[in-house]
Write a protein that holds these residues in place. Structure first.
Motif, short mmCIF file in Angstrom:
data_model
loop_
_atom_site.label_atom_id
_atom_site.label_comp_id
_atom_site.label_asym_id
_atom_site.label_seq_id
_atom_site.Cartn_x
_atom_site.Cartn_y
_atom_site.Cartn_z
N LYS A 233 0.83 -1.20 0.00
CA LYS A 233 0.00 0.00 0.00
C LYS A 233 0.87 1.25 0.00
O LYS A 233 2.02 1.24 0.43
N TYR A 236 -0.75 4.11 5.14
CA TYR A 236 -1.70 3.78 6.19
C TYR A 236 -2.12 5.09 6.85
O TYR A 236 -1.28 5.90 7.24
N ILE A 264 -4.67 2.29 3.30
CA ILE A 264 -5.26 1.44 4.33
C ILE A 264 -5.99 2.36 5.29
O ILE A 264 -5.38 3.19 5.96
N ASP A 269 -10.83 -1.14 6.42
CA ASP A 269 -10.00 -2.30 6.09
C ASP A 269 -9.68 -3.19 7.28
O ASP A 269 -9.22 -4.31 7.09
N SER A 283 -0.46 -2.91 9.35
CA SER A 283 -0.74 -1.87 8.36
C SER A 283 0.47 -0.96 8.17
O SER A 283 0.82 -0.58 7.05
N SER A 287 2.77 -0.61 4.58
CA SER A 287 2.56 0.66 3.86
C SER A 287 3.89 1.39 3.66
O SER A 287 4.77 1.40 4.53
#
Length: 383
Positions: A233, A236, A264, A269, A283, A287
């Protein structure tokens, strides 16, 4: 005194040019008087007294057996090696000579051995300093014959008046004193270097693994550079409950729907259940960046310090600029944890005066900061 006048006496054997008021260029190479003297191929005795000349080039008059250049301002012998092979008498008295260098002493010594050279140095401001000690010893060990038996007045290193004979008799004392003056600072410097090397060796031996690690990092070995592609990702996003609507609407639309970032968002999520802390850590780890929506409510939230600590833990030398702060409203910056400021660059602290709509230009700036490549420098707090 001109060149043409001197040309009239090609067979002259003795010449005295005393107190003629010659300037400093008269007896330099290329001067008219010197060119005239060079035509006198029978010249054997030459006197140039009392003219206050500092430099002469007498080496071209190779027939000389006696050269008297006293009462001038000479600082050295006015010829070079092998220029006057037949020279027997050299009068340098009452000039500005302090001592002879090694090359000059070798040249005069050669003339002394070959021609039994007589050298007159009386009336010169001779030096008996550390630089001239070898010159003083040479006077009393040379094959050259000196006037006054080589015993001249001279000045020591400390400005005291003495004689060359006295210094020669105490030569070992003066030599040791001069050598000690040189070797004392050298010895102190070497001792300091040895002490520094010993301390450095001790520190290196105690921290060898850490030092080897830094060396390998500087060489680009043993380190894997991270890029955005190493993470699932882009960011976050952490926030308090009071900013939920802002994050799920304006921020999500602005960064995800319009600008194409992969975020995120906890309320969307995270799976429901008691494992919120595990979700936060996972997370952050997955990220590329962590975006903290900071407000007074966020700072009051008990979870905020846990999120900040977790974010700081994943800061490393490979990706030090990993945190972005979105300051919402008039936040009391004095409440920001020092731990958070230590891991955040000033350009990654973005002030939001209000809740901007999804089409605001501020989201472009936030996107650019999220996608900024890692800067490989040593961060303030890295793990």
């Amino acid at each position: 005194m001109t060149k043409d006048f001197l040309l009239s006496f090609p067979n002259m054997t003795s010449l005295a040019l005393n107190n003629m008021g010659f300037d400093k260029e008269t007896l330099r190479r290329g001067g008219s008087v010197l060119e005239g003297l060079e035509t006198m191929h029978a010249l054997r005795y030459l006197e140039i007294l009392g003219n206050d000349i500092r430099y002469m080039d007498m080496g071209s008059i190779r027939t000389l057996i006696s050269l008297n250049v006293s009462r001038n301002n000479l600082v050295s012998v006015p010829f070079e090696n092998n220029d006057l092979p037949d020279l027997h008498i050299l009068d340098l008295s009452v000039n500005s000579i302090t001592y002879f260098d090694d090359d000059t002493m070798d040249m005069l010594e050669s003339l002394g051995q070959k021609n039994k050279l007589v050298l007159r140095l009386k009336g010169n401001p001779l030096s008996c300093s550390c630089q001239s000690l070898l010159f003083v010893r040479w006077i009393f060990s040379s094959s050259v014959t000196f006037d006054s038996n080589g015993n001249y007045s001279c000045v020591t290193e400390y400005g005291a008046l003495t004689t060359t004979h006295t210094v020669y008799n105490e030569f070992n004392y003066h030599w040791t004193s001069c050598q000690g003056r040189f070797w004392l600072p050298v010895s102190i410097t070497l001792m300091c270097l040895i002490a520094l090397l010993l301390v450095s060796a001790m520190l290196v031996s105690r921290n060898w693994t850490r030092i080897a690690h830094h060396i390998l990092v500087l060489m680009g070995r043993g380190i894997q550079r991270v890029t955005r592609q190493n993470f699932n990702k882009d960011a976050y996003v952490a926030h308090s409950d009071e900013e939920l609507q802002f994050v799920m609407q304006d921020l999500r639309i602005g960064l995800e729907d319009l600008l194409g970032l992969k975020l995120i968002l906890p309320d969307r999520d995270f799976l429901p259940g008691p494992y919120v802390a595990d979700h936060v850590v996972e997370s952050i780890n997955k990220s590329w960046k962590t975006v903290l929506v900071v407000s007074d409510d966020f700072l009051d939230d008990p979870w905020s310090y846990f999120i900040i600590k977790s974010t700081a833990y994943y800061i490393s030398n490979l990706n030090p600029n990993r945190v972005i702060l979105l300051m919402v409203g008039n936040v009391n910056r004095g409440r920001l944890p020092e731990l958070l400021l230590n891991v955040t660059d000033e350009e990654d602290i973005i002030q939001l005066d209000d809740f901007p709509d999804p089409h605001s230009d501020v989201w472009v700036h936030v996107r650019d900061r999220i996608l900024t490549q890692a800067v490989y420098v040593k961060c303030k707090i890295c793990h």
